[in-house]
Enzyme design. Structure first.
Site, PDB file in Angstrom:
ATOM      1  N   CYS A  59      36.838  35.460  33.846  1.00 17.23           N
ATOM      2  CA  CYS A  59      36.315  34.227  33.253  1.00 17.23           C
ATOM      3  C   CYS A  59      35.135  33.775  34.109  1.00 17.23           C
ATOM      4  CB  CYS A  59      37.429  33.175  33.277  1.00 17.23           C
ATOM      5  SG  CYS A  59      36.937  31.542  32.744  1.00 17.23           S
ATOM      6  N   CYS A  89      30.037  34.472  29.166  1.00 15.97           N
ATOM      7  CA  CYS A  89      31.411  34.016  28.944  1.00 15.97           C
ATOM      8  C   CYS A  89      32.184  35.201  28.385  1.00 15.97           C
ATOM      9  CB  CYS A  89      31.410  32.851  27.948  1.00 15.97           C
ATOM     10  SG  CYS A  89      33.062  32.386  27.375  1.00 15.97           S
TER      11      CYS A  89
END
Ligand code: DGL
Length: 270
Positions: A74, A184
């Protein structure tokens, strides 16, 4: 730590499965544990302290389950918390950061786009990296507001996704970017939609494969790589919707097949 232990991976939800797939493909002898913290997604709108607390919770869960290394799959978590995690726990951490450096080095138009969460674009780590590599480059930074919650619903054909992507990509096309950096780990699942909205010459890059290679490199250097084909197992846990995690795991990508993996996908509070 022993080589037979698992590679732990966590994300704010299902997006990190895009990284998990690269790891499982590159390191087929390794067992893995994946945590999808979907209940707390999106991380991108939370403040640094909240993101750090969630990363600590996920890290301690993975360590308790026997992880030998943790991949923070992440960008938002990496850019806000990896320094703390590395300084606090006696286990190696691999992070994921937007691939701004290769994009800047390869851009012929000297113009690159970056689509990422607010938490990543505001982080010190991202801004330091961007400042280092993009001095002579125009960078169009766009926050992908609303994309992660829609991806977390598990419907990649939702018209709202197309609406938002059109809005976010238009200023990049106007700025004549030739590289679009996906900052992302959820966004690689939007590449088919993006392809339909972008001129063909724009290259889309994400960091998934680089993260898998770095994981391999670190495991080898610490003598933690699994060399025996000992029947690897994969435990995938979500605290959100089981169906959604299952959908993302089973849609493994054209060239990759998850069917032969020994997997357990479970819903559990953590
Ligand atoms: N998948 C995450 C990332 O790479 C975070 C998305 C979010 O939870 O906002 O940034």
């Amino acid at each position: 730590m022993q080589s037979q232990q698992s590679i732990g991976v966590f994300d704010s939800g299902v997006g990190g499965t895009s990284i998990w797939k690269e790891i499982v493909t590159l390191l087929p002898k390794e067992s893995t544990i994946y945590l999808a913290d979907s209940t707390n997604a999106p991380y991108g709108n939370k403040n640094e302290k909240q993101i750090l607390e969630l990363c600590i919770k996920n890290t301690e869960k993975l360590i308790a389950l026997g992880a030998k290394i943790i991949v923070v799959a992440c960008n938002t978590a990496t850019t806000n918390a990896i320094d703390y995690l590395r300084a606090t726990y006696p286990i190696p951490f691999i992070g994921i950061e937007p691939a701004i450096k290769p994009a800047a080095l390869q851009s012929k138009h000297k113009s690159v786009g970056i689509l990422a969460t607010k938490g990543t674009l505001n982080s010190k780590l991202f801004n330091d990296t961007a400042a280092r590599y993009t001095q002579d480059i125009a960078v169009v930074e766009i926050m992908g507001e609303g994309l992660v919650p829609l991806i977390e619903k598990g419907d990649l054909e939702n018209p709202e996704l197309v609406y938002l992507l059109k809005k976010y990509l238009a200023p990049m096309v106007d700025a004549r970017i030739d590289y679009l950096v996906l900052g992302c780990s959820h966004y690689p699942y939007l590449i088919p939609l993006m392809r339909g909205l972008l001129p063909a010459h724009i290259q889309i890059i994400d960091s998934g494969e680089a993260v898998a290679k770095q994981t391999q490199h670190v495991l080898k250097s610490l003598d933690l790589i699994e060399t025996n084909a000992h029947n690897p197992k994969h435990l995938l846990l979500t605290n959100g919707e089981l169906d959604v995690l299952t959908y993302f795991i089973e849609n493994f990508g054209e060239s990759k097949n998850s069917k032969n993996l020994k997997m357990q996908i479970k819903r559990e509070a953590f």
